[in-house]
Write a protein that holds these residues in place. Structure first.
Motif, PDB file in Angstrom:
ATOM      1  N   GLN A 150       0.765  -1.282   0.076  1.00 20.17           N
ATOM      2  CA  GLN A 150       0.097   0.073  -0.054  1.00 20.17           C
ATOM      3  C   GLN A 150       0.805   1.353   0.013  1.00 20.17           C
ATOM      4  OE1 GLN A 150      -3.032   0.139   2.801  1.00 20.17           O
ATOM      5  NE2 GLN A 150      -3.746  -2.099   2.306  1.00 20.17           N
ATOM      6  N   VAL A 151       2.069   1.241   0.612  1.00 18.94           N
ATOM      7  CA  VAL A 151       2.850   2.539   0.547  1.00 18.94           C
ATOM      8  C   VAL A 151       3.422   2.557  -0.757  1.00 18.94           C
ATOM      9  CG1 VAL A 151       5.101   3.325   1.699  1.00 18.94           C
ATOM     10  CG2 VAL A 151       3.189   2.311   3.253  1.00 18.94           C
ATOM     11  N   LEU A 152       3.793   1.618  -1.386  1.00 22.33           N
ATOM     12  CA  LEU A 152       4.745   1.647  -2.516  1.00 22.33           C
ATOM     13  C   LEU A 152       3.754   1.913  -3.863  1.00 22.33           C
ATOM     14  CD1 LEU A 152       7.052  -1.363  -2.105  1.00 22.33           C
ATOM     15  CD2 LEU A 152       7.795   1.243  -1.754  1.00 22.33           C
ATOM     16  N   MET A 153       2.404   2.146  -3.429  1.00 21.49           N
ATOM     17  CA  MET A 153       1.476   2.413  -4.713  1.00 21.49           C
ATOM     18  C   MET A 153       1.986   3.921  -5.071  1.00 21.49           C
ATOM     19  SD  MET A 153      -1.007   0.103  -5.321  1.00 21.49           S
ATOM     20  CE  MET A 153      -1.917  -0.910  -4.759  1.00 21.49           C
TER      21      MET A 153
ATOM     22  N   ILE B 241       3.585  10.248  -0.343  1.00 25.13           N
ATOM     23  CA  ILE B 241       3.316   9.418   0.870  1.00 25.13           C
ATOM     24  C   ILE B 241       3.453  10.509   2.049  1.00 25.13           C
ATOM     25  CG2 ILE B 241       4.435   8.186   2.770  1.00 25.13           C
ATOM     26  CD1 ILE B 241       5.977   6.564   0.646  1.00 25.13           C
ATOM     27  N   GLY B 242       2.113  10.636   2.580  1.00 27.10           N
ATOM     28  CA  GLY B 242       1.804  12.022   3.405  1.00 27.10           C
ATOM     29  C   GLY B 242       0.672  11.448   4.481  1.00 27.10           C
ATOM     30  N   TYR B 243       0.298  12.260   5.221  1.00 25.97           N
ATOM     31  CA  TYR B 243      -0.591  11.873   6.277  1.00 25.97           C
ATOM     32  C   TYR B 243      -1.861  11.337   5.710  1.00 25.97           C
ATOM     33  CZ  TYR B 243      -4.360  12.384   9.919  1.00 25.97           C
ATOM     34  OH  TYR B 243      -5.393  12.017  10.913  1.00 25.97           O
ATOM     35  N   ASP B 244      -2.392  11.922   4.565  1.00 22.92           N
ATOM     36  CA  ASP B 244      -3.467  11.329   3.850  1.00 22.92           C
ATOM     37  C   ASP B 244      -3.537  10.200   3.566  1.00 22.92           C
ATOM     38  OD1 ASP B 244      -4.866  13.816   4.261  1.00 22.92           O
ATOM     39  OD2 ASP B 244      -4.344  14.600   2.155  1.00 22.92           O
ATOM     40  N   LYS B 245      -2.174   9.711   2.916  1.00 25.21           N
ATOM     41  CA  LYS B 245      -2.010   8.273   2.654  1.00 25.21           C
ATOM     42  C   LYS B 245      -2.131   7.167   3.789  1.00 25.21           C
ATOM     43  CE  LYS B 245       0.588   5.714  -0.832  1.00 25.21           C
ATOM     44  NZ  LYS B 245       1.260   5.634  -1.792  1.00 25.21           N
ATOM     45  N   TRP B 246      -1.442   7.678   4.966  1.00 25.03           N
ATOM     46  CA  TRP B 246      -1.174   6.873   5.997  1.00 25.03           C
ATOM     47  C   TRP B 246      -2.554   6.564   6.641  1.00 25.03           C
ATOM     48  CZ3 TRP B 246       2.256   3.546   7.133  1.00 25.03           C
ATOM     49  CH2 TRP B 246       3.427   3.587   6.804  1.00 25.03           C
TER      50      TRP B 246
ATOM     51  N   ILE C 290      -4.630   4.082   4.657  1.00 24.25           N
ATOM     52  CA  ILE C 290      -4.322   2.848   4.686  1.00 24.25           C
ATOM     53  C   ILE C 290      -4.943   2.238   6.097  1.00 24.25           C
ATOM     54  CG2 ILE C 290      -2.477   1.176   5.586  1.00 24.25           C
ATOM     55  CD1 ILE C 290      -0.680   3.151   3.597  1.00 24.25           C
ATOM     56  N   PHE C 291      -4.982   2.903   7.014  1.00 24.69           N
ATOM     57  CA  PHE C 291      -5.364   2.395   8.395  1.00 24.69           C
ATOM     58  C   PHE C 291      -7.019   3.057   8.788  1.00 24.69           C
ATOM     59  CE2 PHE C 291      -0.818   2.596   8.870  1.00 24.69           C
ATOM     60  CZ  PHE C 291      -0.591   1.166   9.237  1.00 24.69           C
TER      61      PHE C 291
END
Length: 88
Positions: A41-44, A48-53, A56-57
């Motif tokens: 999911q991170v390597l999509m 990479i920022g707060y919105d992506k993290w 994910i969760f």
């Protein structure tokens, strides 16, 4: 007087056996699976920022999986350290 040899021997101590061995393998596999899911999911593509993290969760299944992995990590470490303390 109790019998302390043969098949009637009571083994205490480091809980030798299949249960501890299997629990460490299962918890390790679960933690490895969780790591792969997060890495994928991170390597999509995308920044990479707060919105992506947070994304994910955000899903309930990911929250449950994260909680189960934390419990697995605690159990995995406890079994390993208990065996070291009892064996040495």
């Amino acid at each position: 007087m109790s019998v302390n040899y043969g098949s009637k021997r009571i083994v205490t101590g480091a809980h030798y056996g299949l249960r501890d061995w299997l629990s460490q393998r299962v918890t390790a596999a679960l933690m490895a699976l969780f790591t792969l899911i997060v890495l994928v999911q991170v390597l999509m593509p995308g920044a990479i920022g707060y919105d992506k993290w947070a994304g994910i969760f955000a899903a309930q299944w990911m929250k449950v999986l994260t909680f189960v992995v934390i419990l697995s990590l605690l159990w995995h470490a406890w079994v390993g350290m208990r065996d070291v303390w009892m064996d040495y």
